[in-house]
Write a protein that holds these residues in place. Sequence first.
Motif, mmCIF file in Angstrom:
data_model
loop_
_atom_site.group_PDB
_atom_site.id
_atom_site.type_symbol
_atom_site.label_atom_id
_atom_site.label_comp_id
_atom_site.label_asym_id
_atom_site.label_seq_id
_atom_site.Cartn_x
_atom_site.Cartn_y
_atom_site.Cartn_z
ATOM 1 N N ASN A 1 0.844 -1.549 -0.419
ATOM 2 C CA ASN A 1 0.190 0.162 0.042
ATOM 3 C C ASN A 1 0.743 1.531 -0.088
ATOM 4 O OD1 ASN A 1 -2.585 -0.448 0.202
ATOM 5 N ND2 ASN A 1 -2.236 -1.401 1.776
ATOM 6 N N ALA A 2 2.028 0.994 -0.183
ATOM 7 C CA ALA A 2 3.441 2.173 -0.528
ATOM 8 C C ALA A 2 2.932 3.528 -1.130
ATOM 9 C CB ALA A 2 4.176 1.570 -0.612
ATOM 10 N N ASP A 3 1.904 3.469 -1.619
ATOM 11 C CA ASP A 3 2.169 4.298 -2.992
ATOM 12 C C ASP A 3 0.801 4.727 -3.165
ATOM 13 O OD1 ASP A 3 4.365 5.238 -3.837
ATOM 14 O OD2 ASP A 3 4.743 3.480 -4.664
ATOM 15 N N SER A 4 -0.242 3.758 -2.250
ATOM 16 C CA SER A 4 -1.880 3.458 -2.449
ATOM 17 C C SER A 4 -2.419 5.245 -2.236
ATOM 18 C CB SER A 4 -3.042 3.032 -2.357
ATOM 19 O OG SER A 4 -2.384 3.196 -0.411
ATOM 20 N N THR A 5 -3.648 6.034 -3.078
ATOM 21 C CA THR A 5 -4.112 7.177 -2.638
ATOM 22 C C THR A 5 -5.562 7.157 -1.789
ATOM 23 O OG1 THR A 5 -4.865 7.697 -4.839
ATOM 24 C CG2 THR A 5 -2.922 8.626 -4.256
ATOM 25 N N ALA A 6 -5.657 7.798 -1.260
ATOM 26 C CA ALA A 6 -7.560 7.935 -1.187
ATOM 27 C C ALA A 6 -8.676 7.646 -2.184
ATOM 28 C CB ALA A 6 -7.854 9.137 -0.116
ATOM 29 N N GLN A 7 -9.709 6.672 -1.714
ATOM 30 C CA GLN A 7 -11.095 6.370 -2.528
ATOM 31 C C GLN A 7 -11.647 7.696 -2.948
ATOM 32 O OE1 GLN A 7 -11.354 3.565 -3.535
ATOM 33 N NE2 GLN A 7 -9.104 3.139 -2.601
ATOM 34 N N THR A 8 -11.224 8.494 -2.160
ATOM 35 C CA THR A 8 -12.360 9.965 -2.135
ATOM 36 C C THR A 8 -11.558 11.383 -2.597
ATOM 37 O OG1 THR A 8 -12.491 10.662 0.483
ATOM 38 C CG2 THR A 8 -14.639 9.144 -0.968
ATOM 39 N N SER A 9 -11.563 12.489 -2.897
ATOM 40 C CA SER A 9 -10.635 13.865 -2.802
ATOM 41 C C SER A 9 -10.413 13.792 -1.083
ATOM 42 C CB SER A 9 -11.352 14.706 -3.281
ATOM 43 O OG SER A 9 -11.442 15.766 -3.693
ATOM 44 N N GLY A 10 -9.650 14.104 -0.927
ATOM 45 C CA GLY A 10 -8.974 14.942 0.470
ATOM 46 C C GLY A 10 -9.333 13.804 1.775
ATOM 47 N N GLY A 11 -9.427 13.100 1.243
ATOM 48 C CA GLY A 11 -9.764 11.294 2.050
ATOM 49 C C GLY A 11 -8.277 11.245 2.701
ATOM 50 N N GLU A 12 -7.824 10.701 2.867
ATOM 51 C CA GLU A 12 -6.979 9.853 3.945
ATOM 52 C C GLU A 12 -6.432 8.536 3.619
ATOM 53 O OE1 GLU A 12 -7.056 9.864 8.486
ATOM 54 O OE2 GLU A 12 -6.133 11.777 7.841
ATOM 55 N N PRO A 13 -5.326 8.542 2.902
ATOM 56 C CA PRO A 13 -4.764 7.625 2.176
ATOM 57 C C PRO A 13 -4.512 5.938 3.768
ATOM 58 C CG PRO A 13 -2.977 8.338 2.497
ATOM 59 C CD PRO A 13 -4.194 9.228 2.670
ATOM 60 N N TYR A 14 -4.318 4.760 3.102
ATOM 61 C CA TYR A 14 -3.575 3.674 4.122
ATOM 62 C C TYR A 14 -2.857 5.254 5.253
ATOM 63 C CZ TYR A 14 -0.858 -0.273 5.145
ATOM 64 O OH TYR A 14 -0.523 -1.522 5.792
ATOM 65 N N ARG A 15 -2.685 4.134 6.437
ATOM 66 C CA ARG A 15 -2.048 4.037 7.666
ATOM 67 C C ARG A 15 -0.860 3.020 7.826
ATOM 68 N NH1 ARG A 15 -1.012 8.595 10.586
ATOM 69 N NH2 ARG A 15 -3.367 9.443 9.953
ATOM 70 N N ARG A 16 0.478 3.432 7.511
ATOM 71 C CA ARG A 16 1.269 2.286 7.662
ATOM 72 C C ARG A 16 0.538 1.728 9.580
ATOM 73 N NH1 ARG A 16 6.024 2.177 10.720
ATOM 74 N NH2 ARG A 16 7.815 0.472 10.113
ATOM 75 N N LYS A 17 1.138 0.252 9.599
ATOM 76 C CA LYS A 17 0.912 -0.661 10.636
ATOM 77 C C LYS A 17 1.901 -0.422 11.407
ATOM 78 C CE LYS A 17 -3.747 -1.665 8.703
ATOM 79 N NZ LYS A 17 -4.752 -3.068 8.586
ATOM 80 N N VAL A 18 2.654 -0.699 11.913
ATOM 81 C CA VAL A 18 3.655 -1.124 13.246
ATOM 82 C C VAL A 18 3.180 -2.810 13.857
ATOM 83 C CG1 VAL A 18 5.325 -0.976 14.518
ATOM 84 C CG2 VAL A 18 4.909 1.003 13.430
ATOM 85 N N PRO A 19 3.803 -3.489 13.962
ATOM 86 C CA PRO A 19 2.889 -4.999 14.646
ATOM 87 C C PRO A 19 4.262 -4.791 16.148
ATOM 88 C CG PRO A 19 4.907 -5.277 13.120
ATOM 89 C CD PRO A 19 4.770 -4.074 12.684
ATOM 90 N N SER A 20 3.748 -5.579 17.001
ATOM 91 C CA SER A 20 4.106 -5.321 18.812
ATOM 92 C C SER A 20 4.205 -6.933 19.070
ATOM 93 C CB SER A 20 3.737 -4.432 19.269
ATOM 94 O OG SER A 20 2.387 -4.829 20.101
ATOM 95 N N PHE A 21 5.198 -7.095 19.854
ATOM 96 C CA PHE A 21 5.435 -8.442 20.177
ATOM 97 C C PHE A 21 4.459 -8.365 21.903
ATOM 98 C CE2 PHE A 21 8.435 -8.240 16.462
ATOM 99 C CZ PHE A 21 7.905 -9.515 16.002
ATOM 100 N N SER A 22 4.390 -9.506 22.268
ATOM 101 C CA SER A 22 3.993 -10.387 23.700
ATOM 102 C C SER A 22 4.176 -11.368 23.669
ATOM 103 C CB SER A 22 2.625 -9.243 24.362
ATOM 104 O OG SER A 22 1.703 -10.779 22.998
ATOM 105 N N SER A 23 4.816 -11.643 25.045
ATOM 106 C CA SER A 23 5.336 -12.409 25.765
ATOM 107 C C SER A 23 4.137 -13.358 26.882
ATOM 108 C CB SER A 23 6.450 -13.235 26.481
ATOM 109 O OG SER A 23 6.382 -11.876 27.673
ATOM 110 N N ALA A 24 4.312 -14.364 26.291
ATOM 111 C CA ALA A 24 3.238 -15.236 27.272
ATOM 112 C C ALA A 24 3.221 -16.513 28.122
ATOM 113 C CB ALA A 24 1.869 -15.443 26.244
ATOM 114 N N LEU A 25 2.869 -16.961 28.824
ATOM 115 C CA LEU A 25 3.641 -18.275 29.997
ATOM 116 C C LEU A 25 2.589 -19.145 29.193
ATOM 117 C CD1 LEU A 25 5.070 -19.669 31.995
ATOM 118 C CD2 LEU A 25 3.331 -19.017 33.672
#
Length: 141
Positions: free
Chosen positions: A35-59
């Motif tokens: 999605n690096a070069d995608s644009t918004a679907q509507t005029s003046g809208g917001e494009p794809y926003r980068r997602k950041v994964p996180s990790f957690s530990s579990a027992l």
Amino acid sequence: MADNGADFMRSMSIATSGLRAQAGRMRVISENIANADSTAQTSGGEPYRRKVPSFSSALDRALDAKVVTLGRVKPDMSSFRVKYEPSNPAADASGNVKYPNVNSLVEMTDMREAQRSYEANVNIISATRRMIQRTLDILKS
């Protein structure tokens, strides 16, 4: 001998959890790149926003070992890239188009790191399997 079996299982379980977590991380990174070069679907809208994964530990209570899981995937709230392209259908009233806050170089670096972590976990599983096989061979002789 039972302790060795539990140790082998613990090693395999921890490495497997790492595989799953890194695979999930690679999926998120792939989505960002796609999605690096995608644009918004509507005029003046917001494009794809980068997602950041996180990790957690579990027992893992059955093995009494901490394992890693893919945690929450959060949106990167940094600014979008803006380009002046008045003929673009996604342009706002001023002729500016917002592009995703994705830097392909950063994503490729993160992808390589995730791949190396994945490979390290595969190597742990392979080494553990070889040790199990050697143990079985010793017991047979």
